[in-house]
Design a protein around this motif. Structure first.
Motif, PDB file in Angstrom:
ATOM      1  N   LEU A 124      23.185  50.182  62.051  1.00 29.92           N
ATOM      2  CA  LEU A 124      23.281  49.177  60.995  1.00 29.92           C
ATOM      3  C   LEU A 124      23.844  47.868  61.549  1.00 29.92           C
ATOM      4  CD1 LEU A 124      23.045  48.316  58.057  1.00 29.92           C
ATOM      5  CD2 LEU A 124      25.286  49.352  57.622  1.00 29.92           C
ATOM      6  N   GLY A 125      24.860  47.960  62.406  1.00 30.90           N
ATOM      7  CA  GLY A 125      25.428  46.759  63.011  1.00 30.90           C
ATOM      8  C   GLY A 125      24.399  45.997  63.839  1.00 30.90           C
ATOM      9  N   SER A 126      23.574  46.721  64.581  1.00 29.58           N
ATOM     10  CA  SER A 126      22.532  46.075  65.389  1.00 29.58           C
ATOM     11  C   SER A 126      21.519  45.364  64.507  1.00 29.58           C
ATOM     12  CB  SER A 126      21.825  47.125  66.256  1.00 29.58           C
ATOM     13  OG  SER A 126      22.747  47.784  67.107  1.00 29.58           O
ATOM     14  N   ILE A 127      21.136  46.006  63.410  1.00 29.72           N
ATOM     15  CA  ILE A 127      20.164  45.397  62.498  1.00 29.72           C
ATOM     16  C   ILE A 127      20.765  44.164  61.818  1.00 29.72           C
ATOM     17  CG2 ILE A 127      18.889  45.762  60.337  1.00 29.72           C
ATOM     18  CD1 ILE A 127      18.481  48.665  61.208  1.00 29.72           C
ATOM     19  N   ILE A 128      22.035  44.254  61.394  1.00 28.05           N
ATOM     20  CA  ILE A 128      22.695  43.104  60.769  1.00 28.05           C
ATOM     21  C   ILE A 128      22.756  41.932  61.749  1.00 28.05           C
ATOM     22  CG2 ILE A 128      24.917  42.244  59.895  1.00 28.05           C
ATOM     23  CD1 ILE A 128      25.389  45.022  58.703  1.00 28.05           C
ATOM     24  N   GLY A 135      31.077  41.108  65.128  1.00 28.40           N
ATOM     25  CA  GLY A 135      31.181  40.826  63.698  1.00 28.40           C
ATOM     26  C   GLY A 135      30.193  41.646  62.887  1.00 28.40           C
ATOM     27  N   ALA A 136      28.976  41.816  63.408  1.00 28.83           N
ATOM     28  CA  ALA A 136      27.958  42.618  62.723  1.00 28.83           C
ATOM     29  C   ALA A 136      28.361  44.088  62.671  1.00 28.83           C
ATOM     30  CB  ALA A 136      26.616  42.459  63.436  1.00 28.83           C
ATOM     31  N   ILE A 137      28.895  44.583  63.779  1.00 27.92           N
ATOM     32  CA  ILE A 137      29.367  45.969  63.811  1.00 27.92           C
ATOM     33  C   ILE A 137      30.525  46.152  62.830  1.00 27.92           C
ATOM     34  CG2 ILE A 137      30.548  47.687  65.245  1.00 27.92           C
ATOM     35  CD1 ILE A 137      27.662  47.567  65.913  1.00 27.92           C
ATOM     36  N   LEU A 138      31.372  45.135  62.704  1.00 24.11           N
ATOM     37  CA  LEU A 138      32.516  45.210  61.794  1.00 24.11           C
ATOM     38  C   LEU A 138      32.046  45.315  60.345  1.00 24.11           C
ATOM     39  CD1 LEU A 138      35.582  45.204  61.701  1.00 24.11           C
ATOM     40  CD2 LEU A 138      35.538  42.709  61.619  1.00 24.11           C
ATOM     41  N   ILE A 160      21.357  43.048  53.882  1.00 24.26           N
ATOM     42  CA  ILE A 160      22.340  43.988  54.433  1.00 24.26           C
ATOM     43  C   ILE A 160      22.457  45.216  53.542  1.00 24.26           C
ATOM     44  CG2 ILE A 160      24.812  44.315  54.878  1.00 24.26           C
ATOM     45  CD1 ILE A 160      24.908  41.397  55.825  1.00 24.26           C
ATOM     46  N   PHE A 161      22.479  45.005  52.234  1.00 21.32           N
ATOM     47  CA  PHE A 161      22.539  46.131  51.287  1.00 21.32           C
ATOM     48  C   PHE A 161      21.327  47.049  51.456  1.00 21.32           C
ATOM     49  CE2 PHE A 161      20.692  47.297  47.076  1.00 21.32           C
ATOM     50  CZ  PHE A 161      21.449  48.447  46.869  1.00 21.32           C
ATOM     51  N   LEU A 162      20.138  46.460  51.519  1.00 21.50           N
ATOM     52  CA  LEU A 162      18.916  47.261  51.688  1.00 21.50           C
ATOM     53  C   LEU A 162      18.924  47.984  53.033  1.00 21.50           C
ATOM     54  CD1 LEU A 162      16.267  44.749  50.275  1.00 21.50           C
ATOM     55  CD2 LEU A 162      17.166  46.807  49.157  1.00 21.50           C
ATOM     56  N   SER A 201      21.485  49.004  54.681  1.00 22.08           N
ATOM     57  CA  SER A 201      22.462  50.105  54.673  1.00 22.08           C
ATOM     58  C   SER A 201      21.846  51.381  54.109  1.00 22.08           C
ATOM     59  CB  SER A 201      23.708  49.707  53.868  1.00 22.08           C
ATOM     60  OG  SER A 201      23.415  49.576  52.490  1.00 22.08           O
ATOM     61  N   ILE A 202      20.983  51.242  53.110  1.00 22.00           N
ATOM     62  CA  ILE A 202      20.312  52.417  52.539  1.00 22.00           C
ATOM     63  C   ILE A 202      19.257  52.949  53.498  1.00 22.00           C
ATOM     64  CG2 ILE A 202      18.863  53.250  50.650  1.00 22.00           C
ATOM     65  CD1 ILE A 202      20.180  51.208  48.843  1.00 22.00           C
ATOM     66  N   ILE A 203      18.465  52.037  54.082  1.00 22.13           N
ATOM     67  CA  ILE A 203      17.398  52.448  55.007  1.00 22.13           C
ATOM     68  C   ILE A 203      17.967  53.144  56.232  1.00 22.13           C
ATOM     69  CG2 ILE A 203      15.565  51.596  56.521  1.00 22.13           C
ATOM     70  CD1 ILE A 203      15.115  49.349  54.444  1.00 22.13           C
ATOM     71  N   VAL A 204      19.014  52.567  56.808  1.00 23.13           N
ATOM     72  CA  VAL A 204      19.624  53.168  58.003  1.00 23.13           C
ATOM     73  C   VAL A 204      20.204  54.540  57.676  1.00 23.13           C
ATOM     74  CG1 VAL A 204      21.560  52.964  59.617  1.00 23.13           C
ATOM     75  CG2 VAL A 204      20.090  50.991  59.172  1.00 23.13           C
ATOM     76  N   ARG A 205      20.877  54.645  56.542  1.00 19.19           N
ATOM     77  CA  ARG A 205      21.434  55.943  56.144  1.00 19.19           C
ATOM     78  C   ARG A 205      20.311  56.972  55.985  1.00 19.19           C
ATOM     79  NH1 ARG A 205      25.788  58.625  53.905  1.00 19.19           N
ATOM     80  NH2 ARG A 205      25.333  59.924  52.078  1.00 19.19           N
ATOM     81  N   PHE A 206      19.182  56.560  55.425  1.00 19.16           N
ATOM     82  CA  PHE A 206      18.043  57.470  55.277  1.00 19.16           C
ATOM     83  C   PHE A 206      17.508  57.898  56.643  1.00 19.16           C
ATOM     84  CE2 PHE A 206      13.389  57.997  55.063  1.00 19.16           C
ATOM     85  CZ  PHE A 206      13.337  59.137  54.279  1.00 19.16           C
TER      86      PHE A 206
END
Length: 395
Positions: free
Chosen positions: A98-102, A116-119, A305-307, A309-314
């Motif tokens: 998720l941090g890499s994608i952000i 910062g993205a990883i944070l 970022i919200f979207l 977070s769901i995609i990465v979790r999936f």
């Protein structure tokens, strides 16, 4: 600190819980959060100060203890592998991906460092099962799904704090990342907290037999819930995991060595009131404290970022469950998506955001606003969507 505004907030929470008798379609937490955002603009509530200590040391131990002692040992035995993996290795993988994608997504909008993205990812990974577990049971009758969601949330709160501490140190102090240091710190803090929790949870299960007065037994449970948390923190161990495993140990001892028939009923009666009271205050305060951070220019990035977070979790859940045959039999793609959607953000994410705000000052303003916005989107949209999705995917 003036207590009157908090009493008013408690009364508002009472009204919402009383009015909202049917919680399947629209759970209480998002309603309280939206009301809290509205209250921010009323001067009367301007004296309310929401700090990380209030959430971490007052609200969190009680909520953790309640969820843990109610968590069935059979569920942990049956789904312990899945829960443990999602809450540790799965969480670490989620933060990295998720941090890499952000980091990549933020390029057209703002200049953001990889740290910062990883944070941001670290603050968005802990999940909050408030009302979700009960909705899953009501809508589908699938207790396994509800147990995995709740069990993962109990444990990943402790994991997320360790990850956040390491990443925030890198971001704020330009500290070099050492995998060996991280792994050693993670194991010490986590395993130490678990040991303290199991030890004192077992001692508590024996100590309640010294008195048959249910009032004194409930008093002892308060000491355990908050005492173990603060003891572990004093020892630089995970107070979150200590309280969680003390509650799990107590749950394990129910029906095995605890023969006080009235004890569980007394515990449920007292902590049930505490839970509703804490939730009322907590989500109203989340709305109030977040409102000050929502006026910024990067809402499109927050939505992405919200979207993400769901995609990465999936991706993590669906990918890892395919590796193990037993998990693959239990969790197909439908359940994987529902588990992903059920991982909404809440209490722990807000605590981490407030902690970063205290440590980072103005240099973290954009990160805080992005994370607050993503948390609110998660809390509102995922809470509202969990009932219709579970009815459709698990029918």
């Amino acid at each position: 600190m003036h207590t009157t505004p908090y009493i008013v907030l408690l009364f508002i929470g009472y009204l919402i819980f009383t009015i909202d008798k049917k919680k399947e379609d629209l759970p209480v937490p998002p309603i309280l959060t939206l009301i809290g955002i509205g209250l921010f603009f009323i001067p009367y509530f301007s004296s309310i100060e929401v700090t990380e200590n209030l959430i971490y040391h007052i609200f969190l131990p009680g909520l953790l203890f309640i969820s843990a002692y109610r968590f069935p040992p059979s569920a942990l035995k049956e789904n312990g592998g899945i829960i443990g993996f999602f809450a540790t290795i799965g969480l670490i993988l989620t933060v990295i991906l998720l941090g890499s994608i952000i980091f990549i997504m933020s390029t057209p909008f703002i200049s953001m460092s990889f740290a910062g993205a990883i944070l941001i990812a670290a603050m968005l990974t802990p999940t909050d099962p408030v009302s979700v577990a009960s909705i899953l049971k009501q809508s589908s009758g699938d207790e396994m799904m509800a147990d995995v969601v709740e069990g993962e949330s109990l444990i990943n709160d402790g994991t997320s704090i360790v990850i956040f501490s390491v990443v925030s140190g890198i971001f704020l102090n330009n500290e070099p990342f050492s995998f060996s240091f991280f792994l050693g710190e993670f194991l010490l803090v986590s395993l130490g907290g678990i040991f303290v929790g199991l030890l004192f949870g077992w001692l508590f299960s024996k100590a309640i037999h010294f008195t048959h007065h249910k009032e004194y037994q409930v008093m002892l449970s308060i000491v355990v819930a908050y005492g173990i948390f603060n003891l572990a923190e004093f020892l630089d161990l995970s107070g979150v995991l200590a309280t969680v495993f003390a509650g799990i140990m107590l749950s394990f001892e129910f029906g095995r060595t605890i023969k006080e028939d009235h004890f569980r009923e007394s515990l449920d009666n007292f902590w049930g009131i505490v839970e509703i009271s804490i939730l009322s205050l907590l989500f109203l305060l989340i709305g109030i404290v977040s409102a000050d951070h929502l006026s910024f220019n990067y809402w499109w990035l927050a939505i992405l970022i919200f979207l993400a977070s769901i995609i990465v979790r999936f991706i993590i859940i669906a990918g890892t469950t395919q590796v193990f045959p037993k998990w693959r039999q239990k969790i197909g793609w439908r359940k994987s998506f529902l588990l992903s959607w059920s991982g909404l953000k809440g209490t722990m994410s807000v605590f981490l955001i407030l902690s970063l705000s205290t440590q980072g000052g103005e240099r973290t303003d954009v990160l805080l606003s992005l994370t607050f916005a993503a948390v609110l989107l998660s809390l509102i949209i995922q809470s509202i969507g969990i009932y219709p999705l579970s009815k459709r995917l698990l029918k």
